[in-house]
Scaffold this motif. Structure first.
Motif, PDB file in Angstrom:
ATOM      1  N   PHE A   1       0.768  -2.160   0.205  1.00 41.31           N
ATOM      2  CA  PHE A   1      -0.082  -0.114   0.112  1.00 41.31           C
ATOM      3  C   PHE A   1       0.904   1.171  -0.058  1.00 41.31           C
ATOM      4  CE2 PHE A   1      -2.568   3.079   2.279  1.00 41.31           C
ATOM      5  CZ  PHE A   1      -3.679   2.444   1.265  1.00 41.31           C
ATOM      6  N   ILE A   2       1.850   1.174   1.278  1.00 49.12           N
ATOM      7  CA  ILE A   2       2.787   2.302   1.001  1.00 49.12           C
ATOM      8  C   ILE A   2       3.461   2.840  -0.663  1.00 49.12           C
ATOM      9  CG2 ILE A   2       4.753   3.250   2.371  1.00 49.12           C
ATOM     10  CD1 ILE A   2       4.085   1.842   4.506  1.00 49.12           C
ATOM     11  N   ALA A   3       3.195   1.474  -1.043  1.00 44.19           N
ATOM     12  CA  ALA A   3       3.967   2.071  -2.415  1.00 44.19           C
ATOM     13  C   ALA A   3       3.416   2.333  -3.557  1.00 44.19           C
ATOM     14  CB  ALA A   3       5.089   0.359  -2.646  1.00 44.19           C
ATOM     15  N   ASP A   4       2.073   1.799  -3.176  1.00 44.26           N
ATOM     16  CA  ASP A   4       1.608   2.719  -4.137  1.00 44.26           C
ATOM     17  C   ASP A   4       1.350   3.873  -4.363  1.00 44.26           C
ATOM     18  OD1 ASP A   4       0.861   0.200  -5.481  1.00 44.26           O
ATOM     19  OD2 ASP A   4      -0.626  -0.487  -4.133  1.00 44.26           O
ATOM     20  N   LEU A   5       1.568   4.138  -2.852  1.00 41.57           N
ATOM     21  CA  LEU A   5       1.102   5.310  -2.091  1.00 41.57           C
ATOM     22  C   LEU A   5       2.430   6.291  -2.863  1.00 41.57           C
ATOM     23  CD1 LEU A   5      -0.328   6.131   1.849  1.00 41.57           C
ATOM     24  CD2 LEU A   5      -1.208   6.417  -1.195  1.00 41.57           C
ATOM     25  N   ARG A   6       3.682   6.290  -2.663  1.00 46.28           N
ATOM     26  CA  ARG A   6       5.341   6.514  -3.426  1.00 46.28           C
ATOM     27  C   ARG A   6       4.272   6.423  -4.394  1.00 46.28           C
ATOM     28  NH1 ARG A   6       8.487   3.422   0.919  1.00 46.28           N
ATOM     29  NH2 ARG A   6       8.531   5.478   2.167  1.00 46.28           N
ATOM     30  N   GLU A   7       4.223   5.786  -5.168  1.00 48.17           N
ATOM     31  CA  GLU A   7       4.274   5.861  -6.716  1.00 48.17           C
ATOM     32  C   GLU A   7       3.222   7.134  -7.353  1.00 48.17           C
ATOM     33  OE1 GLU A   7       3.865   1.976  -8.907  1.00 48.17           O
ATOM     34  OE2 GLU A   7       3.275   3.518 -10.480  1.00 48.17           O
ATOM     35  N   ARG A   8       2.362   6.959  -6.833  1.00 47.95           N
ATOM     36  CA  ARG A   8       1.306   7.785  -7.134  1.00 47.95           C
ATOM     37  C   ARG A   8       1.768   9.179  -6.889  1.00 47.95           C
ATOM     38  NH1 ARG A   8      -3.696   6.515  -3.922  1.00 47.95           N
ATOM     39  NH2 ARG A   8      -4.470   8.605  -4.225  1.00 47.95           N
ATOM     40  N   PHE A   9       2.059   9.314  -5.329  1.00 49.80           N
ATOM     41  CA  PHE A   9       3.036  10.745  -5.331  1.00 49.80           C
ATOM     42  C   PHE A   9       4.186  10.625  -6.721  1.00 49.80           C
ATOM     43  CE2 PHE A   9       0.936  10.294  -0.548  1.00 49.80           C
ATOM     44  CZ  PHE A   9      -0.999   9.856  -2.063  1.00 49.80           C
ATOM     45  N   GLY A  10       4.384  10.118  -7.102  1.00 50.29           N
ATOM     46  CA  GLY A  10       5.763   9.848  -7.243  1.00 50.29           C
ATOM     47  C   GLY A  10       7.364  10.122  -6.152  1.00 50.29           C
ATOM     48  N   LEU A  11       7.224  10.050  -5.632  1.00 50.37           N
ATOM     49  CA  LEU A  11       8.068   9.676  -4.116  1.00 50.37           C
ATOM     50  C   LEU A  11       9.181   8.554  -4.098  1.00 50.37           C
ATOM     51  CD1 LEU A  11       5.973  10.389  -0.937  1.00 50.37           C
ATOM     52  CD2 LEU A  11       7.353  12.515  -1.720  1.00 50.37           C
ATOM     53  N   ASP A  12       8.978   7.272  -4.769  1.00 47.56           N
ATOM     54  CA  ASP A  12       9.346   6.927  -5.570  1.00 47.56           C
ATOM     55  C   ASP A  12      10.466   6.812  -6.283  1.00 47.56           C
ATOM     56  OD1 ASP A  12       7.496   7.014  -7.653  1.00 47.56           O
ATOM     57  OD2 ASP A  12       7.756   5.190  -8.567  1.00 47.56           O
ATOM     58  N   LYS A  13      10.411   8.168  -7.323  1.00 48.04           N
ATOM     59  CA  LYS A  13      11.271   8.516  -8.012  1.00 48.04           C
ATOM     60  C   LYS A  13      12.534   9.019  -7.431  1.00 48.04           C
ATOM     61  CE  LYS A  13       8.169   9.828 -11.749  1.00 48.04           C
ATOM     62  NZ  LYS A  13       6.745  10.073 -11.231  1.00 48.04           N
ATOM     63  N   PRO A  14      13.867   9.160  -7.992  1.00 53.51           N
ATOM     64  CA  PRO A  14      14.799   9.278  -7.513  1.00 53.51           C
ATOM     65  C   PRO A  14      15.240  11.323  -7.264  1.00 53.51           C
ATOM     66  CG  PRO A  14      15.147   9.030  -9.200  1.00 53.51           C
ATOM     67  CD  PRO A  14      14.356   8.819  -9.444  1.00 53.51           C
ATOM     68  N   LEU A  15      15.429  11.948  -5.748  1.00 52.32           N
ATOM     69  CA  LEU A  15      15.104  12.749  -5.503  1.00 52.32           C
ATOM     70  C   LEU A  15      15.317  13.973  -6.501  1.00 52.32           C
ATOM     71  CD1 LEU A  15      14.540  13.804  -3.072  1.00 52.32           C
ATOM     72  CD2 LEU A  15      16.428  14.083  -2.045  1.00 52.32           C
ATOM     73  N   LEU A  16      16.439  14.096  -7.259  1.00 50.55           N
ATOM     74  CA  LEU A  16      16.957  14.948  -7.861  1.00 50.55           C
ATOM     75  C   LEU A  16      15.390  15.278  -9.320  1.00 50.55           C
ATOM     76  CD1 LEU A  16      20.625  15.091  -8.293  1.00 50.55           C
ATOM     77  CD2 LEU A  16      19.178  16.500  -7.172  1.00 50.55           C
ATOM     78  N   THR A  17      15.223  14.475  -9.440  1.00 53.47           N
ATOM     79  CA  THR A  17      14.222  14.248 -10.610  1.00 53.47           C
ATOM     80  C   THR A  17      12.611  14.800  -9.839  1.00 53.47           C
ATOM     81  OG1 THR A  17      14.810  12.370 -11.000  1.00 53.47           O
ATOM     82  CG2 THR A  17      12.411  12.850 -12.405  1.00 53.47           C
ATOM     83  N   GLN A  18      12.140  14.415  -8.613  1.00 57.16           N
ATOM     84  CA  GLN A  18      11.662  14.817  -7.831  1.00 57.16           C
ATOM     85  C   GLN A  18      11.992  16.795  -8.055  1.00 57.16           C
ATOM     86  OE1 GLN A  18      10.032  13.144  -4.233  1.00 57.16           O
ATOM     87  NE2 GLN A  18      11.332  11.810  -4.503  1.00 57.16           N
ATOM     88  N   LEU A  19      13.111  16.567  -7.817  1.00 56.07           N
ATOM     89  CA  LEU A  19      13.041  18.086  -7.613  1.00 56.07           C
ATOM     90  C   LEU A  19      12.408  19.055  -8.890  1.00 56.07           C
ATOM     91  CD1 LEU A  19      14.960  20.906  -6.052  1.00 56.07           C
ATOM     92  CD2 LEU A  19      17.046  19.985  -6.819  1.00 56.07           C
ATOM     93  N   GLY A  20      13.536  18.064  -9.939  1.00 56.39           N
ATOM     94  CA  GLY A  20      13.410  19.044 -11.557  1.00 56.39           C
ATOM     95  C   GLY A  20      11.916  19.329 -11.939  1.00 56.39           C
ATOM     96  N   ILE A  21      10.462  17.791 -11.724  1.00 61.45           N
ATOM     97  CA  ILE A  21       9.727  18.261 -11.165  1.00 61.45           C
ATOM     98  C   ILE A  21       8.489  19.220 -10.855  1.00 61.45           C
ATOM     99  CG2 ILE A  21       7.197  17.121 -11.676  1.00 61.45           C
ATOM    100  CD1 ILE A  21       8.808  14.551 -11.736  1.00 61.45           C
ATOM    101  N   TYR A  22       9.581  19.403 -10.063  1.00 59.28           N
ATOM    102  CA  TYR A  22       8.864  20.448  -8.855  1.00 59.28           C
ATOM    103  C   TYR A  22       9.185  22.329  -9.451  1.00 59.28           C
ATOM    104  CZ  TYR A  22       7.424  23.202  -4.612  1.00 59.28           C
ATOM    105  OH  TYR A  22       6.851  24.128  -4.183  1.00 59.28           O
ATOM    106  N   LEU A  23       9.960  22.098  -9.658  1.00 62.53           N
ATOM    107  CA  LEU A  23      10.816  23.186 -10.045  1.00 62.53           C
ATOM    108  C   LEU A  23      10.158  23.839 -11.464  1.00 62.53           C
ATOM    109  CD1 LEU A  23      15.064  23.735  -9.520  1.00 62.53           C
ATOM    110  CD2 LEU A  23      12.953  25.150  -7.408  1.00 62.53           C
ATOM    111  N   GLY A  24      10.061  22.793 -12.157  1.00 67.35           N
ATOM    112  CA  GLY A  24       9.259  23.090 -13.358  1.00 67.35           C
ATOM    113  C   GLY A  24       7.542  23.983 -13.568  1.00 67.35           C
TER     114      GLY A  24
END
Lengths: 322, 540
Positions: free
Chosen positions: A49-72
């Motif tokens: 369940f936790i893994a599903d949530l993570r995937e849905r929120f994009g939290l499973d991606k590498p940190l830098l990718t998350q940052l890129g998405i956020y800044l974009g």
């Protein structure tokens, strides 16, 4: 002047991006993650369940990718989505911003006007009992912890005396409209705004008093007296204007905290503003909301720094031209 | 001379308890007559400014008159109410001050500050006030009065600021102008212009001027009559010729004797000695302000291609007005500033390019004495530590450094017990002696004295100059003496370099500089020296 403003705005944008990146890493460096908290609350803390949530929120991606998405997203004025509140962060903030600005700006106006007024009065009566009274009161305000003052104010004015409402933004369920509503909000505003303004009121008072006394010793005040000017004119035109310079600087610093500086007050008085939003988001590890609030407060600080600098050029010709 | 317009009779002004004496002004009587310039002259603390401020009712809070009268137009100024005084101030008695920068409100335009005088006395309409302000600015000789009226004080030069102050004082054609050291903060050429202006305006408006000064040169330029003050008392009064040419009181004689003369017959016995310091092509440019893209930058060429040599045992003066770059040269030599170009050869090293340990070592042989004896000694250190700190930093054992400090204190004429005391326990002159001892502690070969006697009263100045000359002889030092005061330079220097806008415009022995200056600027500087004409006339 325009050049100056554009230059400063350019610098502000760079600083803002740096703050965003720093905040992003700081938040992710803190222990706990939103998926785990949400899963825990849902009573279904299994790995899948936790893994599903993570995937849905994009939290499973590498940190830098998350940052890129956020800044974009931020560059397109999209501050992300709050999965807890099921709303875009920008909407959440815009929803809460008016209440916070009303509170903090009222506090700002109260502290600045009463603080400088008290400071001027005290400096004109230096050494007399009224000066001692004003200075001691200011010291008291200065030293009182905000949350304690807030609690005592609620206790005295709403619980014991029942003069003013002790919490909230307006009377729940009354559905006032028009002027009646303005009055209602006004009544709710008095306690939190005054409490929030106490500390800075004391700071302005002490600074104004010291600054007035210092300026009154300067040579040009003697020149003004040698011209035969009346003391009231000297006080107003020569001493006060010069004494206000450090106060303007300080007011700029306080104004910068208009958004972020009311967490404690809003929590105690159940004021539905940004401060409380931040407090809740913190408890829930709602990353996007936190980042959004930080972003908006940082932007406010930078904006008011800029306004202070512009204002300073206006009040002090030496900065404008020099 | 006319009737007395202001009579001070047995004036006594009390100082607050704990001051060094009970009365700032003690039983002082003098008259200011219509159409005259009366100079009240004395050293710092003599009570001259207090007397002037008392006439305006502008004494500091803790100081109050306790006896005597100041009679003006039939009434005693000391007994007037504040409202009555307010009416007199600016309208019938006006005042100008020493430091025109701080005497003007930094946030108000010059024109507004002049117009305020009319407003204070409810005269004219606002429009007429600014028109009058403009006329006054024109009268005091400010070029482009319209622009000056709109300018803030920081946008004006020192001389222009003092002209604005004078315009303000003249606005209502007062009968009395009190001028409290009005030229002390100005460069010598500006000073000469302002003195001329005051003299002209005084004649034109037939004012009585009470002119406070410490400078006998200024007295010689401007005074009709002179009153000499010492320790709150007037010791001598008379016409300017009587007092300057035939002083009766010992103190007056001592003061006049202490003025460095322009007689420039110093013989150089050290010609041909080895140079200890060679400066070649020294340049320093300051860049201030400006943005990332280099706009709005201000570039000041403080030092431009300056070259000179300094021989063992020689005193070289660097003279110039403020902003001429003379202090920047001094700072480049000890590497408080890093020069942009050029060579500073000292003891086999080029000071301009050294760094790290080598620079620290080389600095030992070139030491500095600063202008302000109050600000240049750490108030929290005992004198012993101040002197011994340098040698200890270079590895001298503590006991040796301290015993050496005692020897140096003795050498500069202070009691060795000074070693355990703090700087605030000493007078300005004594502190400057401590500064000299500190500079000597590292046994330098060259000493740079940057305006080292400018903050001192003339009698103390003479003592410190004697000490420097004496030490130079004893220790075979080379001395670079930076000063704005040509009289001092004339007295102490073997050669003088005149600086203007970062360049050395002329260099030579004092005799040549003073009697046969080659450069136009040098000539204008020499001509501006206050009291020069009187001195020349007396010498013939």
């Amino acid at each position: 002047m325009l050049r100056f403003i554009l230059m400063r705005l350019g610098k502000a944008v760079i600083i803002l991006i740096a703050i965003l990146i720093l905040n992003f890493f700081l938040i992710h460096a803190a222990p706990g993650d939103p998926a785990a908290v949400m899963a825990g609350e849902a009573g279904a803390a299994d790995e899948k369940f936790i893994a599903d949530l993570r995937e849905r929120f994009g939290l499973d991606k590498p940190l830098l990718t998350q940052l890129g998405i956020y800044l974009g997203g931020v560059l397109q004025f999209d501050l992300g989505y709050s999965y807890r509140q099921q709303m875009p962060v920008a909407d959440l903030i815009l929803d809460r911003l008016p209440a916070t600005l009303l509170l903090t700006m009222t506090a700002f106006a109260i502290s600045l006007s009463l603080g400088t007024l008290a400071g001027v009065l005290a400096s004109a009566r230096v050494g007399k009992w009224s000066d001692t009274l004003i200075s001691t009161t200011a010291l008291l305000f200065y030293a009182t912890p905000l949350f304690w003052a807030a609690l005592m104010a609620v206790l005295l004015f709403s619980v014991v005396l029942n003069w003013l409402p002790g919490f909230g933004y307006e009377t729940v369920g009354a559905n006032y409209t028009g002027f009646r509503r303005v009055l209602d909000i006004g009544q709710h505003l008095i306690l939190p705004a005054t409490t929030l303004g106490l500390f800075f009121m004391a700071v302005y008072m002490r600074m104004t008093r010291a600054s007035m006394l210092e300026v009154s010793q300067l040579d040009f005040v003697k020149t003004a007296r040698a011209k035969g000017l009346r003391p009231s004119v000297i006080q107003r035109r020569h001493i006060f204007r010069n004494a206000m310079l450090p106060v303007v600087t300080l007011a700029g610093l306080q104004a910068g905290q208009l958004v972020g500086g009311a967490v404690l007050t809003e929590t105690v008085f159940a004021w539905p503003g940004i401060g409380r939003l931040m407090f809740e988001a913190l408890a829930q590890r709602d990353y996007n909301v936190l980042l959004g609030v930080f972003f908006v407060s940082a932007a406010m600080v930078l904006l008011f720094n800029l306004i202070t600098d512009i204002l300073y050029r206006f009040v002090d010709p030496r900065i404008r031209v020099g | 001379m006319g009737e007395p317009v202001l009579s001070v009779e047995n004036l006594r002004i009390a100082l607050p308890e704990g001051a060094d004496r009970p009365f700032a002004v003690d039983d002082v009587s003098f008259e200011l007559r219509a159409g005259e310039i009366l100079c009240i002259v004395g050293e710092s603390g003599s009570g001259k400014s207090m007397s002037a401020n008392a006439a305006m009712g502008l004494l500091p809070d803790l100081v109050r008159p306790v006896g005597g009268k100041i009679l003006f137009d039939g009434s005693d100024l000391l007994r007037l109410s504040e409202a009555q005084l307010m009416d007199l101030r600016g309208r019938r008695i006006a005042m100008i001050f020493q430091e025109p920068m701080s005497a003007l409100n930094p946030l108000l335009r010059a024109g507004e500050q002049i117009a305020e005088v009319f407003e204070a006395h409810d005269l004219l309409t606002p429009k007429e006030r600014s028109a009058r302000a403009m006329e006054l600015l024109e009268e005091v000789g400010i070029p482009d009065p319209e622009k000056a009226a709109r300018a803030y004080p920081f946008q004006l030069s020192g001389g222009q600021r003092q002209r604005v102050m004078i315009a303000m004082a003249l606005a209502l054609e007062p009968e009395i102008l009190i001028a409290d050291e009005p030229t002390t903060a100005l460069d010598v050429t500006t000073q000469a212009q302002i003195l001329d202006l005051i003299r002209n305006l005084q004649e034109k408006h037939s004012m009585a001027v009470m002119f406070i000064t410490h400078d006998f040169g200024v007295v010689a330029e401007i005074a009709d009559r002179v009153a000499v003050m010492q320790y709150g008392k007037i010791v001598e009064t008379g016409s300017v010729d009587e007092v300057l040419d035939n002083p009766q009181h010992d103190y007056t004689r001592k003061l006049i004797a202490a003025i460095p003369t322009l007689a420039t017959d110093r013989a150089r016995g050290d010609v041909g000695k080895q140079p200890v310091l060679e400066v070649d092509g020294l340049c320093k440019t300051y860049v201030t302000g400006g943005s990332l893209f280099g706009r709005n930058r201000r570039v000041v060429k403080a030092v431009q291609n300056v070259s000179f040599t300094l021989a063992e045992g020689e005193t070289l003066g660097i003279v110039g007005e403020s902003g001429s770059g003379k202090s920047s040269v001094g700072r480049c030599l000890v590497r408080l500033l890093t020069p942009d170009a050029g060579m500073v050869r000292l003891g086999g090293h080029d000071m301009a390019t050294l760094s790290g340990e080598a620079l620290r070592e080389a600095r030992k042989s070139i030491q500095m004495i600063f202008q302000d004896p109050y600000a240049s000694l750490n108030p929290r250190s005992r004198v012993g530590r101040i002197i011994a700190e340098g040698p200890m930093a270079h590895g001298v054992p503590k006991a040796e450094a301290y015993s050496n400090a005692e020897r140096l204190l003795d050498l500069v004429g202070l009691d060795t017990s000074a070693i355990d005391r703090y700087p605030h326990e000493f007078s300005g002159g004594q502190r400057q002696r401590i500064g000299i001892a500190r500079a000597l502690a590292l046994e330098p070969r060259v000493i740079i004295a940057d305006e080292a006697v400018s903050a001192l009263d003339v009698s103390i100045q003479a003592q410190v100059l004697d000490l420097l000359a004496d030490l130079k002889e004893k220790l075979d030092l080379a001395l670079l003496f930076i000063t704005h005061d040509l009289r001092v330079a004339a007295q102490i220097c073997d050669r003088i370099a005149v600086m203007k806008e970062g360049e050395v415009v002329e260099i030579g022995p004092p005799r040549q500089i003073f009697t046969n200056p080659q450069n136009v600027y040098t000539r204008s500087l020499i001509e501006a020296i206050p009291g020069r004409e009187r001195e020349l006339a007396a010498a013939e």
